[in-house]
Design an enzyme around this catalytic site. Structure first.
Site, mmCIF file in Angstrom:
data_model
loop_
_atom_site.group_PDB
_atom_site.id
_atom_site.type_symbol
_atom_site.label_atom_id
_atom_site.label_comp_id
_atom_site.label_asym_id
_atom_site.label_seq_id
_atom_site.Cartn_x
_atom_site.Cartn_y
_atom_site.Cartn_z
ATOM 1 N N ASP A 174 0.843 -1.195 0.000
ATOM 2 C CA ASP A 174 0.000 0.000 0.000
ATOM 3 C C ASP A 174 0.873 1.238 0.000
ATOM 4 O O ASP A 174 0.528 2.237 -0.614
ATOM 5 C CB ASP A 174 -0.948 -0.027 1.200
ATOM 6 N N ASN A 184 1.382 -2.470 4.496
ATOM 7 C CA ASN A 184 0.504 -3.343 3.716
ATOM 8 C C ASN A 184 -0.568 -3.932 4.628
ATOM 9 O O ASN A 184 -0.600 -3.670 5.832
ATOM 10 C CB ASN A 184 1.326 -4.449 3.039
ATOM 11 N N LYS A 185 -1.420 -4.758 4.068
ATOM 12 C CA LYS A 185 -2.529 -5.347 4.809
ATOM 13 C C LYS A 185 -2.029 -6.113 6.035
ATOM 14 O O LYS A 185 -0.974 -6.755 6.000
ATOM 15 C CB LYS A 185 -3.322 -6.294 3.890
#
Length: 273
Positions: A174, A184-185
């Site tokens: 991200d 990120n996730k």
């Protein structure tokens, strides 16, 4: 508002939607202040996604400088649309033999990379974490399976256990911070730790436009909390719901980008360019 409310799309998809917002907004003449205001609003809609911010401010800058809107925005679109194929092509540099990969969540770059590797005989199978609470991994698994790739969907908690059975872990991004840290996730950090413990490489795929030149791991804002009801807690139980975690640069083997493959320590050089 629609971009801010999107809990499923990856940052590449949302960056494209930011571009589309500018394309619609610039059908009439706009002042530099209006352009900068739109860029600021788009940035605030998804503050954890550097690509949304970078694309928005790039569009605002190009138009404020007096470039012809259709031509300027067409060039940005060309760059965004071609990035994923370039990332996939660069992945060949690190996957020299047929490999089993583990991934999570939804990343357009990861999907494109897996399809490219499979078509060239470099990918044996993919294991995908479902990625709660949004379950974006299910969409990834479905798309990879539709492309004929042997794909297995697993619960998030099983991911670190199965890292040792794969050849590599690949995540999307991200944002990539200027010190090489990865946003990120949630679950990405755990997979990176497991990869380190198992002696397996951990790669992140991303466009260079996802580099956040403003922040390092020490200065990046804490990810915003999302609605706790998404976790469906019991009535008397509190819940903490965040979508993103931070993976330190020492856990990332390399970034596979549209400009090449870079170790985390090289990210600062890309920012300077």
């Amino acid at each position: 508002a629609a971009i801010a409310a999107d809990r499923v799309s990856g940052s590449s998809d949302l960056a494209m939607r930011a571009l589309e917002t500018f394309e619609a907004f610039c059908t009439a003449g706009r002042s530099p202040d209006e352009l900068r205001d739109l860029a600021a609003k788009l940035e605030a809609a998804q503050p954890s996604m550097a690509a949304v911010r970078n694309v928005s401010h790039l569009c605002a800058q190009l138009l404020a400088e007096g470039n012809e809107p259709a031509l300027a925005l067409r060039e940005v679109r060309r760059e965004l649309e071609g990035a994923q194929e370039k990332i996939a092509r660069n992945a060949i540099k690190v996957f020299s033999v047929k490999s089993a990969i583990l991934t999570l969540s939804r990343s357009a770059a990861v999907v494109a990379t897996c399809k490219w590797l499979y078509s060239r005989g470099r990918l044996a199978a993919v294991t995908v974490l479902e990625s709660r609470p949004g379950l974006e991994g299910r969409r990834t698994a479905e798309e990879l399976a539709a492309a004929g790739i042997p794909t297995t969907l697993i619960a998030d908690a099983l991911g670190p256990v199965l890292v040792r059975e794969c050849d590599a872990v690949i995540a999307g991004a991200d944002s990539v911070l200027r010190d090489g840290a990865l946003v990120n996730k949630i679950g990405t950090y755990g997979l990176a730790l497991a990869a380190k413990a198992a002696g397996k490489p951990f790669y992140a795929t991303c466009e260079v436009l996802k580099i956040d030149a403003a922040h390092t791991a020490k200065t990046v804002p804490t990810p915003a909390r999302r609605p706790p009801e998404e976790l469906d807690p019991p009535p008397t139980v509190g819940a903490v719901n965040v979508y993103f975690d931070l993976t330190p640069p020492e856990l990332v083997t390399s970034y596979i980008t549209d400009k090449g493959v870079y170790e985390p320590r090289r990210i600062a050089q890309l920012v300077m360019l």
